[in-house]
Scaffold this motif. Structure first.
Motif, PDB file in Angstrom:
ATOM      1  N   GLY A  52       0.780  -1.162  -0.018  1.00  0.00           N
ATOM      2  CA  GLY A  52       0.088  -0.120   0.013  1.00  0.00           C
ATOM      3  C   GLY A  52       0.855   1.192  -0.009  1.00  0.00           C
ATOM      4  N   ASN A  53       2.215   1.087  -0.179  1.00  0.00           N
ATOM      5  CA  ASN A  53       2.981   2.230  -0.054  1.00  0.00           C
ATOM      6  C   ASN A  53       3.071   2.787  -1.537  1.00  0.00           C
ATOM      7  N   LYS A  54       3.193   4.084  -1.696  1.00  0.00           N
ATOM      8  CA  LYS A  54       3.196   4.930  -2.854  1.00  0.00           C
ATOM      9  C   LYS A  54       4.849   5.471  -3.131  1.00  0.00           C
ATOM     10  N   PRO A  55       4.895   5.448  -4.516  1.00  0.00           N
ATOM     11  CA  PRO A  55       6.446   6.006  -4.914  1.00  0.00           C
ATOM     12  C   PRO A  55       6.443   7.367  -4.328  1.00  0.00           C
ATOM     13  N   PRO A  56       7.613   7.822  -3.851  1.00  0.00           N
ATOM     14  CA  PRO A  56       7.812   9.184  -3.576  1.00  0.00           C
ATOM     15  C   PRO A  56       7.344  10.485  -4.282  1.00  0.00           C
ATOM     16  N   VAL A  61       5.952  17.041  -1.875  1.00  0.00           N
ATOM     17  CA  VAL A  61       7.015  17.561  -0.718  1.00  0.00           C
ATOM     18  C   VAL A  61       8.138  16.091  -1.082  1.00  0.00           C
ATOM     19  N   LYS A  62       7.823  15.126  -0.953  1.00  0.00           N
ATOM     20  CA  LYS A  62       8.959  14.059  -1.274  1.00  0.00           C
ATOM     21  C   LYS A  62       9.481  14.268  -2.837  1.00  0.00           C
ATOM     22  N   ALA A  63       8.905  14.526  -3.694  1.00  0.00           N
ATOM     23  CA  ALA A  63       9.447  14.496  -5.078  1.00  0.00           C
ATOM     24  C   ALA A  63      10.333  15.930  -5.054  1.00  0.00           C
ATOM     25  N   ALA A  64       9.935  17.101  -4.513  1.00  0.00           N
ATOM     26  CA  ALA A  64      11.021  18.174  -4.453  1.00  0.00           C
ATOM     27  C   ALA A  64      12.318  17.612  -3.952  1.00  0.00           C
ATOM     28  N   TYR A  65      12.044  16.872  -2.696  1.00  0.00           N
ATOM     29  CA  TYR A  65      13.292  16.483  -1.838  1.00  0.00           C
ATOM     30  C   TYR A  65      14.104  15.307  -3.001  1.00  0.00           C
ATOM     31  N   LEU A  66      13.297  14.509  -3.603  1.00  0.00           N
ATOM     32  CA  LEU A  66      14.156  13.631  -4.332  1.00  0.00           C
ATOM     33  C   LEU A  66      15.159  14.090  -5.334  1.00  0.00           C
ATOM     34  N   VAL A  67      14.964  15.509  -5.894  1.00  0.00           N
ATOM     35  CA  VAL A  67      15.865  16.113  -6.620  1.00  0.00           C
ATOM     36  C   VAL A  67      17.201  16.352  -5.868  1.00  0.00           C
TER      37      VAL A  67
END
Length: 82
Positions: A52-56, A61-67
């Motif tokens: 049930g986890n979703k990709p970041p 917010v998580k997408a911005a941190y991924l960069v």
């Protein structure tokens, strides 16, 4: 007695690839300490669906941190070609 690292690798995962590179870069050191690395292929997308986890990148917010995090992680590999 030898030690073991179980490394679960998803071929489509950027971070799995970096972990693989790091282990390969340190394989002589690991071997000198009797550490055996065993690789296990996994499908992270299937694990995410099952848990049930979703990709970041689906969370802004998580997408911005991924960069930032990807840039930081690749700094350890200056000759990495992506």
């Amino acid at each position: 007695m030898g030690r073991r690292i179980d490394c679960y690798i998803d071929i489509a995962s950027f971070y799995s690839y970096l972990a693989f590179l790091e282990i390969q870069r340190n394989r002589d050191l690991l071997s000198s300490h009797s550490v055996h690395v065993e690789f296990h292929p996994v499908l992270l997308g299937g694990i995410n669906v099952g848990s049930g986890n979703k990709p970041p990148w689906t969370n802004p917010v998580k997408a911005a941190y991924l960069v930032f995090d990807a840039q930081r992680a690749t700094a350890r590999f200056p000759n990495l070609v992506i």
